[in-house]
Design a protein around this motif. Structure first.
Motif, PDB file in Angstrom:
ATOM      1  N   GLU A 213       1.053  -1.111  -0.057  1.00 50.22           N
ATOM      2  CA  GLU A 213       0.077   0.037  -0.081  1.00 50.22           C
ATOM      3  C   GLU A 213       0.889   1.203  -0.090  1.00 50.22           C
ATOM      4  O   GLU A 213       2.180   1.146   0.110  1.00 50.22           O
ATOM      5  CB  GLU A 213      -0.833  -0.169   1.143  1.00 50.22           C
ATOM      6  N   GLY A 214       0.390   2.178  -0.011  1.00 48.70           N
ATOM      7  CA  GLY A 214       1.113   3.875  -0.225  1.00 48.70           C
ATOM      8  C   GLY A 214       0.800   4.427   0.955  1.00 48.70           C
ATOM      9  O   GLY A 214      -0.355   4.521   1.496  1.00 48.70           O
ATOM     10  N   LYS A 215       1.777   5.029   1.516  1.00 55.14           N
ATOM     11  CA  LYS A 215       1.830   6.095   2.566  1.00 55.14           C
ATOM     12  C   LYS A 215       2.605   7.158   2.301  1.00 55.14           C
ATOM     13  O   LYS A 215       3.610   7.099   1.459  1.00 55.14           O
ATOM     14  CB  LYS A 215       2.080   5.570   4.112  1.00 55.14           C
ATOM     15  N   SER A 216       2.727   8.347   3.138  1.00 54.34           N
ATOM     16  CA  SER A 216       3.389   9.379   3.053  1.00 54.34           C
ATOM     17  C   SER A 216       4.607   8.796   3.762  1.00 54.34           C
ATOM     18  O   SER A 216       4.952   7.804   4.511  1.00 54.34           O
ATOM     19  CB  SER A 216       3.141  10.431   3.752  1.00 54.34           C
ATOM     20  N   TRP A 217       6.100   9.749   3.597  1.00 55.04           N
ATOM     21  CA  TRP A 217       7.119   9.349   4.039  1.00 55.04           C
ATOM     22  C   TRP A 217       7.384   8.911   5.536  1.00 55.04           C
ATOM     23  O   TRP A 217       7.731   8.138   6.283  1.00 55.04           O
ATOM     24  CB  TRP A 217       8.451  10.349   3.583  1.00 55.04           C
ATOM     25  N   VAL A 218       6.968   9.892   6.293  1.00 54.02           N
ATOM     26  CA  VAL A 218       6.674  10.039   7.545  1.00 54.02           C
ATOM     27  C   VAL A 218       5.799   8.761   8.231  1.00 54.02           C
ATOM     28  O   VAL A 218       5.926   8.218   9.178  1.00 54.02           O
ATOM     29  CB  VAL A 218       6.000  11.509   8.255  1.00 54.02           C
TER      30      VAL A 218
END
Length: 320
Positions: A213-218
């Motif tokens: 899945e995708g998330k922001s870097w933080v």
């Protein structure tokens, strides 16, 4: 009568003079009449010729336009056909890659299970050897101490003392050998990584997790921390190739690399500066209104700087 004759002569002379003047004037007027007679007939003929030329030019122009339209239509059809073929080729290639990857995953899974089983057996054997060495060290040391104590209790002469020194030297030598063997077995145990969790990939002494899945870097960094890991830190070209080989899809994965603290000063999460890098040509370029301060890796093995708030997949790493 003489007067009448003079008057008649004068009248005749006047008539003759008038006729002569009329004859002299008539030739001068005739060219003008000829020119005037030509003027009405000339303009319609020129207009007809001009109209004919315009009609021919228009027909020729229309023919050129039709020919060009046909050529453009043919080129457009050829371009659409080429794009369709390219799309089909691309789809076929990705399908073939997926099939190859599935076959490789199946084969590698079986081989990894076999290797994992062998490593478990080796690990058990190494632990058994360690236990035996520890037991031998304890028993041999006790036996040697008993012999030394027995020799010390006896009041023997020089040969006995010399034998005692030899026994002590032998004890020291055996202790050194056992310590070395234990260190080597511990190092051997450390070389085998048999404890990667399910769903993690192993390289050298490190386990890696590839998200789906995708998330922001933080958010990705926090997700790795919850798994007892951190975003991947690349220390060698082999490690970079390993990560690239496990990224088959057309997407990017977050690395534990950023220049948030100072623009252009890229650091890993553990505080290390870049010793090696695999940036894509022209990168990092820090484009956009908010800049690009976080790094990703793609299936080509090349890095790119991306806005840290973008949603991307990520790679976690942890020790075995």
């Amino acid at each position: 009568m003489a007067l009448n004759g003079g008057a008649d002569g004068a009248c005749e002379n006047w008539e003759l003079t008038k006729d002569m003047l009329l004859e002299e004037q008539s030739p001068r007027k005739s060219p003008k009449r000829a020119v005037l007679s030509l003027l009405p007939s000339s303009p319609p003929r020129a207009v007809v010729l001009l109209a004919l030329l315009l009609a021919l030019s228009f027909v020729f122009l229309m023919i050129l336009i039709l020919v060009n339209i046909q050529r453009v239509s043919a080129m457009r059809e050829e371009l659409e056909r080429a794009q369709l073929q390219d799309k089909q080729s691309h789809t076929t290639a990705w399908h073939n890659l997926s099939e190859v990857r599935r076959a490789l995953d199946t084969q590698l899974s079986a081989e990894l299970q076999e290797i994992h089983s062998r490593l478990l057996n080796v690990s058990r054997e190494v632990e058994d050897v360690q236990q035996k060495m520890m037991q031998c060290r304890a028993e041999c040391g006790k036996e040697l101490r008993d012999r030394v104590r027995a020799l010390e209790e006896r009041d023997v002469l020089q040969p006995a003392l010399q034998q005692l020194d030899e026994l002590r030297q032998e004890q020291s030598h055996i202790s050194t050998l056992l310590s070395t063997a234990l260190e080597e077995t511990q190092n051997l145990t450390g070389m085998f990584c048999t404890r990667c969790p399910a769903g993690w990939q192993q390289f050298d002494k490190t386990c890696y997790y590839f998200s789906t899945e995708g998330k922001s870097w933080v958010e990705a960094r926090a997700a790795c921390s919850m798994l007892g890991a951190q975003l991947a830190i690349i220390n060698s070209e082999l490690e970079n190739k390993f990560l690239a080989n496990n990224i088959m899809e057309i997407r990017a994965f977050w690395l534990g690399l950023s220049d948030m603290q100072r623009e252009g000063d890229w650091e890993w999460l553990d505080g290390q500066s870049l010793s090696i890098s695999f940036w894509r040509k022209g990168e990092p370029n820090n484009v956009g209104q908010h800049g690009e301060d976080c790094a990703t890796i793609s299936s080509s093995g090349l890095w790119n700087d991306v806005t840290c708030t973008s949603h991307e997949a990520w790679v976690c790493e942890r020790s075995c």
